[in-house]
Design an enzyme around this catalytic site. Structure first.
Site, short mmCIF file in Angstrom:
data_model
loop_
_atom_site.label_atom_id
_atom_site.label_comp_id
_atom_site.label_asym_id
_atom_site.label_seq_id
_atom_site.Cartn_x
_atom_site.Cartn_y
_atom_site.Cartn_z
N CYS A 75 0.87 -1.18 0.00
CA CYS A 75 0.00 0.00 0.00
C CYS A 75 0.91 1.23 0.00
CB CYS A 75 -0.90 0.00 1.23
SG CYS A 75 -2.00 1.44 1.30
N CYS A 250 -4.36 6.38 -4.63
CA CYS A 250 -3.78 5.03 -4.53
C CYS A 250 -2.32 5.14 -4.95
CB CYS A 250 -4.54 4.07 -5.45
SG CYS A 250 -3.88 2.39 -5.48
N1 LIG Z 1 -6.33 -2.19 -2.46
C1 LIG Z 1 -4.91 -2.54 -2.70
C2 LIG Z 1 -4.04 -2.23 -1.46
C3 LIG Z 1 -4.01 -0.72 -1.11
C4 LIG Z 1 -3.31 0.08 -2.18
C5 LIG Z 1 -3.47 1.60 -2.10
N2 LIG Z 1 -4.25 2.14 -1.03
C6 LIG Z 1 -2.12 2.29 -2.22
O1 LIG Z 1 -1.97 3.43 -1.73
O2 LIG Z 1 -1.23 1.70 -2.87
C7 LIG Z 1 -4.80 -4.03 -3.07
O3 LIG Z 1 -5.68 -4.82 -2.68
O4 LIG Z 1 -3.82 -4.38 -3.74
#
Ligand SMILES: N[C@H](CCC[C@H](N)C(=O)O)C(=O)O
Length: 307
Positions: A75, A250
């Site tokens: 993340c 993200c």
């Molecule tokens: N939902 C993503 C994880 C969080 C990624 C995101 N919040 C970031 O800042 O990279 C997954 O299941 O791969």
């Protein structure tokens, strides 16, 4: 179970952060979902457990859980918040200016700036090299996997949907991403990122369209789905996250968009990436590693009970 937590965010991508250095906390999926519920819980896109790392080079280990309770390998916004949590609480000295975060997708070196009060303000994370091999993203090999720099990767693969055909370039940043450039949609590209009341914007629901592709059979472990465009100021994107839904930002998604834009000849290797929550700066270096720079903020701390 009573939990002390801190609420942090990176450009509005927000997290419940819990100190589990005692390695005493195991949350069920239901407990994570309750914590992340924006009506009956604290409300967040995910939960970060700060745990001890087996790697002596790492200051601590980030255990990341999506709002639906599923584990994720990485993340980007979360790891900046993780670093802030460590620095602001003196677990890492603010004058150290760097630390290494342990993650499920390996150690991530982080350089950070702290303010006069010793609080982390911005951080640059070495996110490592992207993975393009379809089998490793993973994405079921598509007919249009093309060789580039001697590698096979899924480039602009056409996927049908009730809302039309979308073309995806697939990249892993430790977690799977499907990036669609809407630049060939003309006017829709602008409306997608404008607060237009145009009816097409109402019909193009990033969350709904994203959910369709998140669970597409092409992605055995599902996928984070990004819709991006290239403009004079750099890249812009919206994102439907795996295990969460549309988020304001993200970090791994911004990295995936940068990599896909470079791979497909749409942009250079370093750009500002505009998200709904703000701007990240992403650079895909000559060493093959992607570096992400952005802020991290703490909103509040508190105590809650999870049944
Ligand atoms: N939902 C993503 C994880 C969080 C990624 C995101 N919040 C970031 O800042 O990279 C997954 O299941 O791969």
């Amino acid at each position: 179970m009573e939990l002390e937590f801190a609420k942090l965010h990176g450009l509005g991508n927000d997290f419940v952060v819990v100190d589990d250095r005692a390695r005493a906390i195991e949350l069920t999926g239901a407990q994570v979902r309750r914590l992340c519920d924006r009506h009956i819980g604290v409300g967040a896109d995910g939960v970060i457990l700060v745990r001890p790392s087996d790697d002596p080079a790492c200051a601590a280990y980030m255990h990341y859980l999506n709002a639906d309770g599923t584990l994720a390998q990485m993340c980007g916004n979360g790891v900046r918040c993780f670093a802030k949590y460590l620095v602001d609480r003196g677990i890492v000295p603010s004058d150290a200016r760097e630390l290494v975060a342990g993650t499920l997708s390996g150690p991530k070196p982080i350089g950070f700036e702290a303010d006069g009060d010793g609080r982390l303000v911005r951080a640059t994370v070495d996110m490592g090299a992207p993975t393009l091999d379809p089998a490793a993203v993973p994405v079921r090999a598509a007919a249009n996997a093309v060789s580039a720099q001697g590698e096979e990767y899924v480039r602009d693969a056409p996927l049908a949907s009730p809302w039309g055909t979308f073309r995806f370039t697939c990249v892993s940043m430790g977690n799977p991403h499907a990036v669609c450039f809407v630049d060939d949609w003309g006017a829709l590209a602008d409306e997608l990122f404008a607060d237009s009341s145009d009816k097409r914007l109402a019909t193009f629901d990033v969350g709904r369209v994203g959910a369709f592709f998140e669970a597409h059979e092409l992605f055995p472990e599902k996928a984070n789905v990004e819709f991006a465009t290239v403009g004079p100021q750099g890249l812009a994107m919206r994102v439907h996250e795996r295990g969460c839904g549309e988020t304001l930002a993200c970090g791994t998604g911004a990295c995936a968009v940068q990599v896909a834009a470079s791979l497909t000849g749409r942009a250079g290797c370093e750009n500002d990436v505009e998200l709904r929550g703000g701007v990240l700066h992403i650079a895909w270096g000559d060493d093959g590693r992607v570096r992400m720079t952005g802020p991290a903020e703490e909103s509040f701390a508190g105590r809650t009970v999870v049944a």
